[in-house]
Design an enzyme around this catalytic site. Structure first.
Site, PDB file in Angstrom:
ATOM      1  N   LYS A  80       0.817  -1.218   0.000  1.00 27.92           N
ATOM      2  CA  LYS A  80       0.000   0.000   0.000  1.00 27.92           C
ATOM      3  C   LYS A  80       0.849   1.265   0.000  1.00 27.92           C
ATOM      4  CE  LYS A  80      -3.821  -1.893   2.810  1.00 27.92           C
ATOM      5  NZ  LYS A  80      -4.923  -2.022   1.855  1.00 27.92           N
ATOM      6  N   ARG A 164     -23.119  -2.870  -3.596  1.00 29.86           N
ATOM      7  CA  ARG A 164     -24.457  -2.640  -4.147  1.00 29.86           C
ATOM      8  C   ARG A 164     -24.515  -1.334  -4.938  1.00 29.86           C
ATOM      9  NH1 ARG A 164     -28.448  -6.072  -3.260  1.00 29.86           N
ATOM     10  NH2 ARG A 164     -28.453  -7.409  -1.416  1.00 29.86           N
ATOM     11  N   GLY A 213     -13.952  -5.315   5.717  1.00 29.89           N
ATOM     12  CA  GLY A 213     -14.916  -5.826   6.680  1.00 29.89           C
ATOM     13  C   GLY A 213     -15.170  -7.323   6.601  1.00 29.89           C
ATOM     14  N   GLY A 234      -8.473  -8.258   5.184  1.00 26.53           N
ATOM     15  CA  GLY A 234      -7.426  -7.511   5.868  1.00 26.53           C
ATOM     16  C   GLY A 234      -7.160  -8.108   7.226  1.00 26.53           C
ATOM     17  N   SER A 235      -7.789  -7.528   8.244  1.00 28.40           N
ATOM     18  CA  SER A 235      -7.549  -7.965   9.616  1.00 28.40           C
ATOM     19  C   SER A 235      -8.247  -9.288   9.915  1.00 28.40           C
ATOM     20  CB  SER A 235      -8.068  -6.894  10.575  1.00 28.40           C
ATOM     21  OG  SER A 235      -7.728  -5.605  10.089  1.00 28.40           O
TER      22      SER A 235
END
Lengths: 293, 192
Positions: A80, A164, A213, A234-235
């Site tokens: 990143k 969406r 998320g 990610g986490s």
């Protein structure tokens, strides 16, 4: 022989489709991710949940960490840079990472301009919240798009909202008559040529992953059923109680996203998922998704 | 003609689209049951480590190896080529070991070394073929009558055929030129 062409940049993202890209902070985690079947890893100093907890300014990772991970695994390695920080991007290109994520998870370096990505040989992936934002980033040269979601929360609600919004934008655009395309481009604040191209082809010109998320196999499959081409976690892996098992389960759920029996099977006995955050409890100033434009 | 495209990870949708444009019925293959009733199989580009692991997890490796070893037509591109090989330079991948070739993974380097070029492929006609190489492997050695279909200017082998097995280091599924897929479908038609 020509290197760094649009075809090879967007093409690598096509090779990642149907796969899971995992955040890792050291060699050991990178190997766990590869062993679990990850199609790429994102080399970081800290995962988003820790960046969020630490506060302050989050910057590009130390090249030592990125290079160690590049040596340790044979799958592609991403890293990143801060939004608009084209020198961090130059550094990542010099190291030889396979993809650069110009990411809202790090503290933006420029609040007006993103990196001009066409001038790089290494491809970029960028976050978006809707179709207009996706097309602005593609216009600047992003060869891959991902939803922003809300990184480091373990809460899928923002990723769903953004996916969406992108898909809804595409559906509306496809049914728009030609004479209304300029007004749509104005409304989306997106390059007209890309808007017109998408109206003809009915799909984004680049691969679109979900991010921000994802914490469970069902989260990954949800994003795939909503139309994602693949998933960033990610986490969600290394902040859970059993990273190796969870990583393998998320990979399998992503492949078999249309098969609830398999998703059920892989969801068993994974231990604790990462701790989650309610988006409404996060102060507005600490939200990551509104970074960039 | 019904062609399966291994769809555990990678650019399977692109192969399905190319095959359908040529009039074949192309279907994704994710589980062993999906292999029933096929006339041929494509193993797409993608990450060979992911594909290799997922094939093992879902019991696809054994049946695909058995099919390919018994004259069933299989076309592997990039990662697919690595999986067909007898030998791979990389211990992270367990190839199926059905084609008499030794491959070197990521032979050109990392993504910054990925490239496009035009190749002369005699079996596809005189017109050069647009070839996209992405973190591509090459064929280091061929044995036992494997036919080399295409080479780079420096002589490196990048496409091969052995009986009804076909493999390329580049990605015909990323270009609009359908001749390589047509060549595979002709090979499938001959074998029926």
């Amino acid at each position: 022989m020509e290197t760094g062409t649009w075809k090879v940049k967007a093409g690598l993202a096509q090779m990642l489709k149907g796969g899971v890209i995992m955040d890792v902070i050291n060699v050991e985690q990178a190997k766990i991710a590869q062993e679990a079947g990850a199609c790429a890893v994102m080399a970081l100093e800290r995962v988003p949940a820790d960046i969020r907890a630490a506060g302050g300014v989050a910057r590009m990772a130390d090249p030592t960490i990125i290079e160690a991970i590049m040596k340790a695994v044979s799958i592609p390695v991403m890293a990143k840079c801060r939004i608009g920080h084209f020198v961090e991007a130059q550094v990542l290109q010099a190291i030889g990472v396979d993809y650069i994520d110009e990411s809202e998870v790090l503290t933006p370096a420029d609040e007006s301009h993103h990196v001009w990505k066409h001038s790089f040989k290494v491809p970029f992936v960028c976050g978006c919240r809707d179709l207009g934002e996706a097309l602005r980033r593609i216009g600047e040269g992003a060869a891959m798009i991902r939803t922003k979601g809300e990184a480091g929360t373990g809460n899928i609600v923002e990723a769903v909202r953004h996916m969406r919004a992108v898909m809804d934008g595409i559906r509306k655009l496809v049914s728009t008559p030609e004479e209304e395309l300029m007004a749509v481009a104005k409304e989306l604040a997106a390059p007209f040529e890309l808007v017109a191209e998408m109206q003809r082809t009915g799909k984004l010109p680049v691969v679109n992953f979900a991010a921000g998320g994802v914490a469970t196999p069902a989260d990954a499959a949800l994003m795939m059923q909503l139309g994602a081409d693949g998933v960033f976690v990610g986490s969600g892996i290394f902040k859970s109680s059993d990273p190796a098992a969870r990583a393998a389960a998320v990979v399998r759920a992503t492949t078999h996203y249309q098969d609830p029996a398999i998703i059920a099977e892989v969801s068993k006995n994974l231990g604790q998922a990462m701790p989650g955050l309610d988006i409404k409890q996060i102060p507005t100033a600490e939200l990551l998704a509104p970074r960039g434009w | 003609m019904k062609i399966g495209v291994l769809a555990v990870q990678g650019a399977f949708a692109e192969h399905i689209a190319a095959l359908r444009q040529l009039g074949a019925a192309a279907v994704p293959v994710r589980l062993p049951g999906d292999l029933t009733g096929l006339d041929g199989l494509v193993i797409p580009g993608g990450e060979s480590t992911s594909i290799s692991r997922l094939m093992a997890t879902y019991n696809l490796a054994r049946p695909v190896k058995d099919l390919a070893g018994n004259g069933f037509p299989v076309f592997g591109t990039c990662a697919g080529m690595i999986l067909l090989a007898k030998k791979s330079s990389d211990s992270d991948v367990t190839p199926l070991g059905v084609m008499d070739i030794a491959v070197r993974r990521n032979a050109f380097g990392r993504q910054k070394d990925s490239f496009e070029t035009e190749l002369t492929i005699p079996v596809l006609g005189e017109k050069p073929f647009p070839a996209v190489f992405i973190r591509a492997p090459v064929i280091g050695q061929v044995y036992n009558g494997v036919e080399v279909l295409a080479r780079l200017d420096d002589g490196t082998s990048v496409a091969v055929r052995q009986g009804r097995l076909l493999a390329s280091a580049f990605h015909p599924e990323l270009t609009a030129d359908l001749r390589f897929h047509k060549y595979f479908l002709d090979l499938v038609a001959e074998s029926r």
